[in-house]
Design a protein around this motif. Sequence first.
Motif, PDB file in Angstrom:
ATOM      1  N   GLU A   3       0.874  -1.134  -0.136  1.00  0.00           N
ATOM      2  CA  GLU A   3       0.067   0.235  -0.040  1.00  0.00           C
ATOM      3  C   GLU A   3       0.880   1.262  -0.121  1.00  0.00           C
ATOM      4  O   GLU A   3       2.196   1.288   0.481  1.00  0.00           O
ATOM      5  CB  GLU A   3      -0.954   0.219   1.258  1.00  0.00           C
ATOM      6  CG  GLU A   3      -1.920  -1.033   1.153  1.00  0.00           C
ATOM      7  CD  GLU A   3      -2.873  -0.986   2.328  1.00  0.00           C
ATOM      8  OE1 GLU A   3      -3.070   0.182   3.007  1.00  0.00           O
ATOM      9  OE2 GLU A   3      -3.480  -1.978   2.704  1.00  0.00           O
ATOM     10  N   SER A   4       0.337   2.337  -0.609  1.00  0.00           N
ATOM     11  CA  SER A   4       1.041   3.580  -0.730  1.00  0.00           C
ATOM     12  C   SER A   4       1.273   4.028   0.711  1.00  0.00           C
ATOM     13  O   SER A   4       0.488   3.989   1.611  1.00  0.00           O
ATOM     14  CB  SER A   4       0.382   4.637  -1.527  1.00  0.00           C
ATOM     15  OG  SER A   4      -0.847   5.131  -1.073  1.00  0.00           O
TER      16      SER A   4
ATOM     17  N   SER B 126      -2.073   5.937   1.792  1.00  0.00           N
ATOM     18  CA  SER B 126      -2.985   5.052   2.284  1.00  0.00           C
ATOM     19  C   SER B 126      -2.904   4.574   3.834  1.00  0.00           C
ATOM     20  O   SER B 126      -3.678   4.559   4.637  1.00  0.00           O
ATOM     21  CB  SER B 126      -3.159   3.621   1.364  1.00  0.00           C
ATOM     22  OG  SER B 126      -3.264   3.897   0.131  1.00  0.00           O
TER      23      SER B 126
END
Length: 161
Positions: free
Chosen positions: A56-57, A60
């Motif tokens: 996930e970034s 996020s």
Amino acid sequence: MRLIILLIFLLSTCQTFAQNIILSDGSEYMDTTSYQNTKCKDNNTYYYNIGGKYPESSTSILKEVQLFLKDNQENFIGSGYITFRFKIDCEGKLMQRVQVLQTDEKYKSYHFDKGLVNELFVFLKTLNKWKIAKARNGETLLYNAFLSFKIKNGKVNNLIP
């Protein structure tokens, strides 16, 4: 019997905190246990360049941690960085003996409220999508990872990397 039920209820509602250990060189760890996955070979630990990364970034994860901390009613103070350094095992699971580094905005040693550090540690343990790192021959590897939370006036306002 009522006393036992009440005691069990009280113990189950208590928030558990990690034990902080500060070594003579100034390094700080969240607990003293060292989890070793028996499925993993006892091999070297690698750093960052082996494809083991959280999928996930940072944006996020930042939203997740802010939502996670929103329920906490405490007003924390301080600005700077809280960095957790830890190992990911051959199955993509967070290992124990998590190192925590705390600095102020000018990167000088600083200690945030233990409650904030513990809340971030509890959040860190919810991240369960770590990638499994593999060598060219297909062997799974242990690797070091880190997450650094930028704190502004007691609130997480950014995440590195």
